[in-house]
Design a protein around this motif. Structure first.
Motif, PDB file in Angstrom:
ATOM      1  N   GLU A 121     -49.830  23.451 112.669  1.00  0.00           N
ATOM      2  CA  GLU A 121     -48.398  23.370 112.357  1.00  0.00           C
ATOM      3  C   GLU A 121     -48.174  22.725 111.003  1.00  0.00           C
ATOM      4  O   GLU A 121     -47.330  23.184 110.212  1.00  0.00           O
ATOM      5  N   ALA A 145     -49.119  25.286 108.323  1.00  0.00           N
ATOM      6  CA  ALA A 145     -48.080  26.304 108.141  1.00  0.00           C
ATOM      7  C   ALA A 145     -46.902  25.745 107.360  1.00  0.00           C
ATOM      8  O   ALA A 145     -46.332  26.422 106.479  1.00  0.00           O
ATOM      9  N   LEU A 146     -46.508  24.499 107.676  1.00  0.00           N
ATOM     10  CA  LEU A 146     -45.395  23.871 106.948  1.00  0.00           C
ATOM     11  C   LEU A 146     -45.737  23.691 105.475  1.00  0.00           C
ATOM     12  O   LEU A 146     -44.911  23.947 104.589  1.00  0.00           O
ATOM     13  N   ASN A 188     -57.457  29.464 116.390  1.00  0.00           N
ATOM     14  CA  ASN A 188     -56.183  29.624 117.079  1.00  0.00           C
ATOM     15  C   ASN A 188     -56.106  30.916 117.862  1.00  0.00           C
ATOM     16  O   ASN A 188     -55.079  31.262 118.428  1.00  0.00           O
ATOM     17  N   GLN A 205     -48.870  13.376 115.820  1.00  0.00           N
ATOM     18  CA  GLN A 205     -48.393  14.567 115.112  1.00  0.00           C
ATOM     19  C   GLN A 205     -46.932  14.474 114.695  1.00  0.00           C
ATOM     20  O   GLN A 205     -46.585  14.898 113.581  1.00  0.00           O
ATOM     21  N   LEU A 208     -45.821  15.153 110.826  1.00  0.00           N
ATOM     22  CA  LEU A 208     -44.878  16.185 110.372  1.00  0.00           C
ATOM     23  C   LEU A 208     -43.675  15.565 109.686  1.00  0.00           C
ATOM     24  O   LEU A 208     -43.155  16.109 108.691  1.00  0.00           O
ATOM     25  N   ASP A 266     -54.629  20.577 112.000  1.00  0.00           N
ATOM     26  CA  ASP A 266     -53.251  20.665 112.491  1.00  0.00           C
ATOM     27  C   ASP A 266     -52.646  21.955 111.953  1.00  0.00           C
ATOM     28  O   ASP A 266     -52.235  22.032 110.774  1.00  0.00           O
TER      29      ASP A 266
END
Length: 1245
Positions: free
Chosen positions: A465, A468-469, A659, A408, A412, A463
């Motif tokens: 995160e 969201a990014l 989630n 991860q 990212l 994923d």
């Protein structure tokens, strides 16, 4: 003339057709006893085998197979048989009798009997070129027709695999290459055969052949060797470990170290093919999810293979298929390996301009112009527009996917870097720029958008995160009056434009795959997409479109609409209540289900793996028929049922994502939740103490988990050490086995050499024997002639001598008889006179007894007469002696003649003995030949036994390696299991904490019950500890008693041992005394025997003297008859002498009897001494056994005592741990237990 011709034709024999000729030849083959006749029949069958396959096979196949074993030593015959069989196997399209059924029937005939395959394998030992070549070709044909059955037959044959692999060492290229093809077919799909071939050093031999053929630049033979390596390593973890441990990885890496310069086209094609085969061998070691993938990845990285793969992939002289294979190998080498992923990002490769064709790249190639590998992969995937480069572009995409797979932070970082480059307007290759800016270049190269979508899909897949990014990315400056547009809105606008303007379906499919994965279970992203309501309308229109529609596009649009509805809520820009009628009414429920179902049933989805395995060279012209990514296919198949049923859900129903966040909640539920929250807050202040106790419990459980982790870590460390010890032992055993194997091979070679030497000596001996037999026959003939001549001469000589001797003997006999007759007459006259005189003496003696007075005168007269008689007797005796001497002389002459005759007979006998000796020598030579043949057979048997022992040793080594690998697998599985247990424990702790926060009242009751339960457990633990302590005290007392008894037993045993030793000493002394007595008795017996022998000699002498005396007595008695007194005195003296001799004889016999009695007594004493010695030895052995038993009892008691002490120590330690645990839990420990602890400490001190 015609009449004459007709007469000749009518008298000619009838013509034979081919069938009858073949039958005749088959009959001759099966019935002939001479090798030449069978060979001629086989040659005739060979001439018919090409045209009449079925007839020859049906009549002569079994005879041909039988000839292979019957005439195995005749090279010419075996060669013709193999050629005939190969002709029968070859299919001829122009021949009506040639079909695949004949080949199958021939194969079944060979494989039905194990000995047929064994005979073929035995033929490989022959060094003849054609026999080896034809045998290998025949085995290949049989293996191609019946692979499974042939593999089993070869596996079962003694030394079958070993002999086939040894063909790789043949210096003749044709034989070696045929052997490679046979082993390739043999090793396909059979794990046991693969292992046996590998353990026959096949890897080393394959690399040696590749090197001898020129390495990676070699021809088709190098390609076959690489195919052989691929077969041996395919899904075979054992062979992969053996390959890695025997140092073959550097040899594989050496293949990729070749000159990258351009070569001739005919050589380049073969080199590229060899490179592709070699890279496939590398990929076999790093299959995703494989058991030894991680170890193989590190081994290949340390060998430099990853760097060499990148050099090939980014070389201007490599074509696109070769680059694709190299990049696939790179992707598998770094997948889910954090260390290699970090090292991979730091590597640099040669920069190649992706906008120019390969020919220009070769001209512009500069090895010093470098760039980072990530940049090079993005350039290759996104900026190269050649259709031929699709496989390489897709492989570059797979490399990027493997780069951030399972990592991860890397994922990212990559996404952040792409966002920053896009926001800064960097012109380099960027996935986000390709997705947002759909320009003309992207429309002309549809796979640019498709590949960018696939890379982005792998970044955000599963994923939250990363999703969201990516969702937070926007464009436009609000302060400058520009409209702010998110990345999702820009991508959706491009998707709508592609749908409306009917762009290439690959662009639309790429956008839809990305959006489906991105928006799944992500309500904020769904809300962002639903901000533009026109996008939904465009999707619905695309699904409803009936003309010029693409099934994949319509199905994906329907599937995406289902995702939008499934994860929307009442507060979305288009609420669920509004979205549901659009799907259910406007588009239609049945239409929705139909499109989604057709998408799932489409061959490109259903048979995705089959479509992706088709290489670029077989896809034809135009764009490749590739629409989907493997990750999206898995995603679609996993969530197909849920999205299919989504349209049937009520719009007011709330949906919760993975989630745990609510996707849409009704107001009534929100109010009720608020009320419950207030109640919980009031109760929360009252239950703080309970929470603290529960937190303590959680902390305690965490400590327990930590201790469990430590114990498991220690156990894992121990297992690793044990595994390391086993690995070292395995390496040592493997080294020793290799040494033994080499020694066995050397011994076998030596024995083979000795066997060959013995065979040569045997041949020489046979030749020598034949020469000796000829020489012997010649010598025998000569000796026979000489003997016959000498026998004839001796016979004539003997006849002559015999006649002379007979005449002389007759003359001597006549003279002797005359003299003997005269002497006899004189002797008889003297005797008659003596007898008369004796009679007269007797008469005189009688008269002398009557008339005593006249005795003296008559005695004198008698003495005179006796003296005269004696003188006359002496003269007669002398005459007799003379006659005897003459007779003796005649006898000597006769004896000399007889001796000469005997000498002649002896000469004849010696000649016969020489003949016998010659025949014995011949027989001995034959026996030597037989012995040599027996030695040869024994040598061959020894070779076979050695080879069998070698095979058994290799099987043991293989079994040992399997055990080591099983131990390693067990250690790894144990480690994985412990990690899984730790993760489950941590998750259970987290879930327990959440459960406590959500259910406080239930937790309070649970806490109380747990507290009571803990108190109960404490009491039970105290009681169990006390009872255990009492039990241990009782066991301690019992153990002390056992120790006391054992000590007493040991003392008793020691006393018994001393007594036994004393008895042993006394018995030894008695034995020595008995031995001394025995020696003395034996000496006495020997002396007695000597005396007896002397006495016997004396007795014999006395008997002889007695016989002589008796003879003298008789003489004296005869002389005494003359009547004188002196004769009587002599007679009395002789009688006295005889009596004396008789008494001496009796005394000697008595002495002999006494000596025999003494000898018997000595023998009895010796027997008694031996019995006493035997009894003493038995007492000694009994004492030793008693001593051993006593020692054993003492050791057993000592062992029991040590075990009891260890158990007591463990129990005491456990009791202390229980008390410490009770104290840690806040429970009180009684003063008695503390006092007991203090007393225990004092006792320890």
């Amino acid at each position: 003339m015609s009449l004459f011709t007709g007469i000749l034709q009518s008298q000619a024999p009838p013509k034979q057709d081919a069938t009858s000729t073949i039958q005749t030849l088959c009959l001759r083959l099966s019935t002939s006893t001479l090798l030449e006749d069978r060979r001629a029949a086989i040659q005739g069958l060979r001439s018919f085998a090409r045209e009449y396959k079925e007839t020859v096979a049906s009549g002569g196949l079994r005879g041909l197979i039988g000839t292979l074993s019957k005439d195995a030593e005749d090279v010419d015959t075996i060669k013709v048989v193999l050629e005939t069989l190969l002709l029968l196997f070859v299919k001829d399209e122009s021949n009506p009798e040639s079909s695949e059924d004949i080949a199958l029937w021939l194969t079944d005939e060979f494989t039905q009997k194990q000995e047929n395959i064994t005979v073929l394998i035995d033929l490989l030992q022959d060094s003849d070129f054609y026999i080896r070549l034809y045998t290998l070709q025949l085995l290949v044909a049989i293996l191609n027709n019946r692979p499974s059955r042939t593999q089993e037959c070869i596996l079962t044959a003694p030394l079958g695999i070993s002999r086939l692999v040894s063909i790789l060492d043949d210096k003749r290229d044709a034989v070696r290459n045929e052997g490679i093809l046979l082993i390739i077919n043999l090793s396909s799909g059979h794990t046991d055969i693969q292992k046996l071939i590998a353990f026959e050093n096949a890897f080393e031999k394959a690399f040696y052949i590749i090197d001898s053929e020129g390495g990676i630049d070699g021809g088709i033979v190098a390609q076959d060797c690489l195919q052989l390596l691929s077969n041996l390593l395919s899904y075979n973890v054992s062979n992969q470990s053996f390959f890695r441990e025997t140092g073959c990885v550097p040899k594989l890496a050496k293949l990729f170290e070749f000159d990258q310069r351009d070569v001739a086209p005919y050589a380049k094609d073969q080199r590229d093919t060899n490179v592709q085969y070699a890279t496939r061998v590398v990929r076999l070691f790093v299959v995703p999810g494989g058991l030894g993938t991680a170890a193989n990845q590190m081994a290949f990285f340390n060998a430099g293979i990853l760097h060499l793969m990148l050099i090939i992939a980014f070389s201007a002289f490599s074509d696109y298929p070769t680059r694709a294979e190299a990049l696939k190998a790179v992707a598998d080498l770094i997948r889910e390996n954090d260390v290699l992923q970090e090292n991979f990002a730091q590597m640099k490769v040669t920069y190649l301009d992706p906008t120019v064709p390969p020919e220009v790249q070769i001209q512009q190639f500069k090895p010093d112009d470098m760039c980072y590998v990530i940049e090079g992969l993005l350039d290759l995937a996104l900026l190269t527009s050649s259709i031929n480069a699709f496989d390489a572009r897709l492989a570059a995409c797979r490399c990027l996917e493997s780069y951030f797979a399972g990592n991860q932070p890397v994922r990212l970082h990559f996404l952040n870097h792409a966002i920053n480059l896009h926001m800064n307007g960097d012109p380099s290759a960027n996935i986000l720029t390709c997705l947002i800016n759909l320009d003309s270049d992207s429309r002309g190269d549809p796979y640019r958008v498709w590949l960018a979508s696939v890379i982005f899909l792998h970044l955000v897949y599963d994923d939250g995160e990363a999703k969201a990014l990516a969702t937070s990315v926007t464009e436009g400056d609000a302060e400058a009056g520009e409209e702010v547009v998110s990345a999702i809105q820009s991508i959706s606008a491009n998707l709508v434009a592609a749908l409306e303007h009917n762009y290439d379906p690959r662009i639309i499919v790429g956008y839809l795959m990305l959006l489906c994965v991105w928006l799944y279970e992500d309500s904020p992203a769904v809300d962002d997409f639903l901000t533009e309501g026109s996008s939904v309308q465009s999707l619905v229109s695309a699904v409803k479109q009936s003309s010029n529609s693409n099934v994949l596009v319509q199905g994906l649009c329907a599937f995406f609409l289902g995702i939008l509805y499934e994860f929307s809520h009442k507060d979305s820009p288009i609420p669920r209540a509004t979205l549901h009628p659009i799907l259910a009414s406007r588009m239609g429920r049945d239409h929705y289900l139909n499109k989604v179902t057709k998408l799932r049933e489409n061959p490109r989805v259903r048979d995705f793996e089959v479509f992706m395995e088709v290489p670029m060279s077989r896809r034809g012209s135009g764009l490749p028929d590739v629409f989907f990514d493997h990750t999206f296919i898995d995603f679609l198949k996993d969530n197909y049922s849920r999205i299919l049923r989504a349209i049937d859900k009520d719009p007011s129903e709330a949906h919760t994502g993975s989630n745990g966040k609510s996707n849409g909640i009704s107001a009534e539920m929100l109010e009720s939740l608020k009320t419950q929250l207030e109640e919980k807050e009031e109760e929360l202040s009252q239950l703080q103490t309970t929470i603290l106790s529960l937190e303590q419990r959680v902390t305690q459980e965490q400590h327990e988990v930590q201790r469990t982790k430590e114990v498991a870590t220690a156990e894992l460390h121990r297992q690793r050490e044990a595994t390391e010890v086993l690995r070292r032992k395995h390496e040592a055993d493997a080294t020793a086995a290799a040494e033994r194997n080499r020694a066995a091979v050397a011994e076998i070679q030596r024995i083979r050499w000795e066997t060959e030497q013995a065979a040569r000596e045997n041949m020489a001996l046979k030749r020598r024997v034949s020469e000796l037999e000829n020489e012997l026959k010649r010598r025998v003939a000569e000796l026979d002639g000489q003997l016959k001549r000498k026998v004839a001469e001796m016979e004539s000589l003997m006849k002559k001598k015999t006649a002379e001797l007979e005449a002389e003997i007759d003359k001597t006999k006549r003279e002797t008889n005359l003299q003997l007759r005269m002497a006899t007459e004189d002797h008889q006259a003297a005797i008659s006179e003596v007898e008369n005189r004796v009679k007269r003496a007797e008469m005189a003696l009688n008269e002398a007894q009557i008339k005593e007075r006249e005795a003296a005168t008559r005695a004198q007269t008698a003495e005179a007469a006796v003296a005269a008689a004696e003188s006359r007797t002496k003269e007669a005796v002398e005459n007799v002696h003379a006659a005897d001497q003459a007779v003796k002389a005649a006898n000597d002459t006769a004896k000399a003649a007889e001796e000469r005759a005997m000498a002649a007979e002896e000469t004849a006998r010696s000649a016969e003995e020489k003949v016998k000796t010659a025949s014995d020598a011949s027989r001995a030579a034959n026996e030597k030949v037989t012995a040599a043949e027996e030695y040869l057979r024994l040598s061959e048997e020894k070779v076979r036994l050695l080879e069998e022992s070698k095979q058994v040793l290799e099987e043991k080594v293989a079994a040992m390696m399997e055990k080591v690998r099983a131990a390693e697998g067990l250690a790894e599985s144990l480690e994985e299991g412990m990690k899984e247990k730790f993760r489950i424990a941590e998750e259970s702790a987290k879930s327990l904490e959440e459960e406590m926060k959500e259910k406080i009242r239930v937790s309070e009751e649970l806490a109380k019950s747990l507290e009571e339960e803990m108190k109960e457990k404490v009491r039970a633990a105290e009681e169990s500890a006390k009872s255990l302590e009492e039990e241990m005290k009782e066991k301690l007392k019992a153990s002390e008693e056992v120790i006391t008894a054992a000590n007493s037993k040991a003392a008793t045993a020691e006393e018994r041992l001393q007594i036994a030793e004393e008895n042993k000493r006394i018995a030894e002394e008695e034995l020595k005394a008995v031995e001394e007595k025995t020696n003395i008795a034996q000496e006495k017996a020997q002396a007695a025997e000597e005396e007896a022998r002397v006495a016997k000699e004396k007795a014999v002498a006395a008997e002889e003297r007695a016989i002589a005396a008796e003879e003298k007595i008789k003489v004296l008695e005869e002389s005494a008859k003359s009547g004188d007194g002196k004769a009587q005195e002599r007679l009395h003296a002789a009688e006295n002498t005889a009596k004396t001799v008789t008494e001496k004889i009796k005394a000697i016999e008595d002495q002999l009897k006494s000596s025999e009695e003494e000898k018997k007594k000595a023998d009895e004493e010796a027997k008694k001494a031996r019995a006493n010695a035997t009894e003493a030895e038995q007492r000694i052995s009994t004492a030793e056994e008693q001593a051993k038993t006593a020692k054993k009892e003492k050791d057993d008691v000592q062992t029991q005592l040590e075990d009891l002490l260890m158990v007591l120590t463990d129990l005491e330690e456990k009791r202390k741990n229980d008390k410490e645990r009770l104290k840690a839990l806040g429970q009180e420990v009684s003063d008695d237990e503390d006092d007991d602890d203090e007393e225990g400490d004092d006792e320890d001190e």
